[in-house]
Write a protein that holds these residues in place. Structure first.
Motif, mmCIF file in Angstrom:
data_model
loop_
_atom_site.group_PDB
_atom_site.id
_atom_site.type_symbol
_atom_site.label_atom_id
_atom_site.label_comp_id
_atom_site.label_asym_id
_atom_site.label_seq_id
_atom_site.Cartn_x
_atom_site.Cartn_y
_atom_site.Cartn_z
ATOM 1 N N UNK A 2 4.199 -7.309 -8.490
ATOM 2 C CA UNK A 2 3.565 -6.915 -7.249
ATOM 3 C C UNK A 2 2.574 -5.783 -7.526
ATOM 4 N N UNK A 3 1.472 -5.736 -6.739
ATOM 5 C CA UNK A 3 0.488 -4.669 -6.881
ATOM 6 C C UNK A 3 1.115 -3.362 -6.416
ATOM 7 N N UNK A 4 0.933 -2.308 -7.191
ATOM 8 C CA UNK A 4 1.456 -1.003 -6.804
ATOM 9 C C UNK A 4 0.887 -0.635 -5.434
ATOM 10 N N UNK A 5 1.748 -0.299 -4.469
ATOM 11 C CA UNK A 5 1.251 -0.032 -3.111
ATOM 12 C C UNK A 5 0.252 1.131 -3.052
ATOM 13 N N UNK A 6 0.421 2.135 -3.933
ATOM 14 C CA UNK A 6 -0.519 3.268 -3.911
ATOM 15 C C UNK A 6 -1.899 2.835 -4.398
ATOM 16 N N UNK A 7 -1.941 1.943 -5.381
ATOM 17 C CA UNK A 7 -3.225 1.433 -5.870
ATOM 18 C C UNK A 7 -3.942 0.679 -4.761
ATOM 19 N N UNK A 8 -3.208 -0.199 -4.082
ATOM 20 C CA UNK A 8 -3.812 -0.974 -3.000
ATOM 21 C C UNK A 8 -4.317 -0.062 -1.883
ATOM 22 N N UNK A 9 -3.561 0.988 -1.603
ATOM 23 C CA UNK A 9 -3.946 1.930 -0.545
ATOM 24 C C UNK A 9 -5.232 2.672 -0.908
ATOM 25 N N UNK A 10 -5.319 3.115 -2.138
ATOM 26 C CA UNK A 10 -6.518 3.831 -2.585
ATOM 27 C C UNK A 10 -7.739 2.916 -2.644
ATOM 28 N N UNK A 58 -12.942 1.598 -0.398
ATOM 29 C CA UNK A 58 -13.846 0.614 0.203
ATOM 30 C C UNK A 58 -14.330 1.086 1.567
ATOM 31 N N UNK A 59 -13.434 1.675 2.351
ATOM 32 C CA UNK A 59 -13.813 2.171 3.677
ATOM 33 C C UNK A 59 -14.818 3.325 3.557
ATOM 34 N N UNK A 60 -14.586 4.209 2.591
ATOM 35 C CA UNK A 60 -15.485 5.358 2.402
ATOM 36 C C UNK A 60 -16.861 4.900 1.942
ATOM 37 N N UNK A 61 -16.902 3.929 1.046
ATOM 38 C CA UNK A 61 -18.180 3.417 0.559
ATOM 39 C C UNK A 61 -18.963 2.742 1.675
ATOM 40 N N UNK A 92 -13.577 11.933 -5.439
ATOM 41 C CA UNK A 92 -12.146 12.233 -5.507
ATOM 42 C C UNK A 92 -11.311 10.943 -5.421
ATOM 43 N N UNK A 93 -11.714 10.060 -4.498
ATOM 44 C CA UNK A 93 -10.986 8.804 -4.332
ATOM 45 C C UNK A 93 -11.076 7.948 -5.598
ATOM 46 N N UNK A 94 -12.282 7.922 -6.219
ATOM 47 C CA UNK A 94 -12.448 7.142 -7.442
ATOM 48 C C UNK A 94 -11.539 7.689 -8.552
ATOM 49 N N UNK A 95 -11.447 9.018 -8.641
ATOM 50 C CA UNK A 95 -10.594 9.631 -9.662
ATOM 51 C C UNK A 95 -9.113 9.342 -9.380
ATOM 52 N N UNK A 96 -8.714 9.423 -8.108
ATOM 53 C CA UNK A 96 -7.315 9.143 -7.743
ATOM 54 C C UNK A 96 -6.960 7.696 -8.026
ATOM 55 N N UNK A 97 -7.912 6.790 -7.731
ATOM 56 C CA UNK A 97 -7.666 5.377 -7.968
ATOM 57 C C UNK A 97 -7.509 5.101 -9.461
ATOM 58 N N UNK A 98 -8.376 5.718 -10.266
ATOM 59 C CA UNK A 98 -8.282 5.511 -11.709
ATOM 60 C C UNK A 98 -6.940 5.999 -12.245
ATOM 61 N N UNK A 99 -6.477 7.157 -11.750
ATOM 62 C CA UNK A 99 -5.192 7.700 -12.192
ATOM 63 C C UNK A 99 -4.031 6.810 -11.744
ATOM 64 N N UNK A 100 -4.114 6.294 -10.515
ATOM 65 C CA UNK A 100 -3.051 5.430 -10.004
ATOM 66 C C UNK A 100 -2.994 4.118 -10.779
ATOM 67 N N UNK A 101 -4.173 3.565 -11.094
ATOM 68 C CA UNK A 101 -4.214 2.315 -11.859
ATOM 69 C C UNK A 101 -3.627 2.515 -13.259
#
Length: 503
Positions: free
Chosen positions: A27-35, A40-43, A61-70
């Protein structure tokens, strides 16, 4: 009196039903999907309006958080794969969904409800006999009608009147009537399996009915003494305590004192129904107060219900071969056609056709049979838990329903923390026998090489053992962590237990 050390095995590892389940899909990590969604909404918001410095900073900041979560999700996935690779893989064929086979380590002493006082018999009689009332779910204080459609209690708490359900038939074909309920109590109480007789469960009823522990012999202080030593008077007292009115459809029970726990007794299989006419045909007591002594204190195997039954329950006894197996078949004519209470699974004819309770005392044979898929449930032994743990796919917490995947490649389901009224108790011998020698007390003297036979008669010694006993180590090493400390003679989950009492 000795200071007893109590431990209760309330958190029992209850084994386990075989399941043939494949590992769950990734399953996709829920935090990754959330970020990803936030990004996408911010862009999209930036594309529709002129971006400010703050908006661009938030996007970064969101891009950095997403990269860390992935990255974290990938590391977790790799760790899970590595862990899965360490687990052995098992498979089993679920061979017969119409039959439920349980391998047990003990068998009943007798199938007679007047004698049955052990867990092995309880497993059978709870399926073959209904009772007047039934516990509502896990509650020990709420009850719902079963063979009684309702009941009333007099203001002084001494008189219980049960209205008996109509249209219920016994397994052998007779129709349930109030006098059958009364006969069950009369016959069982006069059989002698009480606390002053053979030591059976009927003493539980003698106390609220008569304020004593059984019939007894002259001088015991039992019911026989209470009525002046007359056998007929004993029988008449029993009959007066439980009176049936077939025309009114009721059974009235009169107590010696307001026993607040009485309705709990009525929810047990001892308060079931026996078809009086069928019992008499089998050669059981005929209800005559002048003859009850002829059936008094029988041997365990000597009663007419030792290896047969004629209840009204959801299952019918097909056969019992002592030392081998008990087989039950579902009662196609079971009277219950709606849940006993809202949400109850006790709601009619059982879904499983046949239940086989097979005696297999040797652990290796039980385990091998289970592994082969020839059993659906086995009695566990904590000493061998390491042998079965690797095969367990799912651990299910009985209290929370939480499912934990133990071995994705496993085949079994194990229920943990299922409450059981079990207690591991330790007692002190005040006068140890030494005749013929006793190696357990060494020299027999308090000389550093042994202890005297009356060592534990000293209350201070007993208290010292109580205070020094390492409960935590005992639970962890002996009970495999699946127990809780006693807080007194009443175990957790039963009425009277006090959470803050002194250990």
């Amino acid at each position: 009196m000795s200071k007893r050390i109590f431990l209760v095995a309330m958190l029992v590892l209850v084994a386990v039903m075989a399941v043939a389940c494949a590992p769950a899909e990734d399953e996709v990590d829920p935090r990754v999907a959330e970020l990803e969604q936030e990004l996408a909404d911010a862009q999209a918001a930036l594309d529709e309006a002129e971006a400010s410095g703050e908006d661009e900073d938030r996007l970064a900041e969101l891009e950095a958080e997403l990269e860390a979560a992935q990255q974290a999700a990938e590391e977790a996935r790799q760790a899970a794969e590595a862990a899965n690779a360490e687990f052995p893989s098992y498979s089993v064929e679920f061979k017969n969904p119409e039959t439920f086979t349980h391998l047990v380590i003990g068998e009943p002493e007798s199938l007679d409800p007047a004698i049955a006082y052990d867990a092995a018999t309880m497993q059978v009689l709870n399926q073959t006999y209904d009772r007047l009332v039934f516990p509502m779910g896990e509650s020990v204080e709420e009850f719902v009608p079963m063979l009684a459609t309702d009941w009333t209690i007099s203001p002084d708490g001494l008189v219980y009147t049960f209205t008996i359900r109509e249209g219920v038939t016994f397994h052998a074909g007779g129709t349930l009537e109030p006098h059958d309920i009364a006969y069950n109590f009369h016959r069982n109480l006069l059989l002698g399996w009480d606390f002053l007789g053979a030591g059976g469960p009927m003493g539980l009823y003698f106390d609220p009915f008569f304020g004593t522990w059984g019939i007894g012999e002259e001088g015991d202080g039992g019911l026989l003494d209470m009525v002046g030593g007359d056998d007929v008077a004993v029988c008449e007292a029993v009959m007066d305590a439980v009176v049936a009115d077939d025309e009114a459809g009721t059974v009235t029970m009169t107590l010696a004192y307001p026993a607040t726990y009485f309705i709990q007794l009525m929810s047990q299989y001892w308060a079931a129904a026996q078809d009086m006419e069928w019992m008499v045909e089998q050669g059981a007591w005929d209800g005559d107060c002048t003859t009850w002594r002829d059936w008094y204190l029988p041997e365990v195997t000597g009663t007419h219900l030792y290896d047969q039954e004629n209840g009204t329950g959801p299952y019918i006894l097909d056969h019992w071969t002592p030392g081998e197996e008990i087989v039950l078949v579902k009662n196609e004519d079971y009277w219950l056609d709606e849940p006993l209470w809202e949400g109850s699974t006790i709601d009619g004819v059982p879904e499983i056709d046949t239940v086989v309770i097979r005696l297999v005392e040797e652990w290796g044979t039980r385990l091998a049979t289970f592994q082969a898929g020839d059993a659906d449930m086995i009695d566990p032994e904590l000493a061998y838990s390491a042998q079965i743990d690797p095969m367990v796919k799912e651990w299910i917490d009985y209290n929370t329903g939480e499912v934990t995947i133990h071995n994705p490649n496993g085949i079994f389901r194990m229920y943990q923390y299922l409450p059981a009224a079990n207690s591991t108790d330790m007692f002190f011998n005040f006068d140890i026998q030494t005749e013929g020698g006793n190696p357990w007390i060494g020299s027999g003297q308090l000389d550093g090489r042994g202890i005297p036979p009356d060592f534990f008669s000293d209350i201070h010694i007993r208290k010292a053992f109580n205070y020094c006993f390492d409960r935590d180590t005992f639970i962890e090493d002996v009970q495999q962590g699946d127990a809780i400390p006693h807080r007194g003679p009443i175990i957790s989950g039963l009425l009277g237990y006090e959470e803050d009492s002194f250990i």
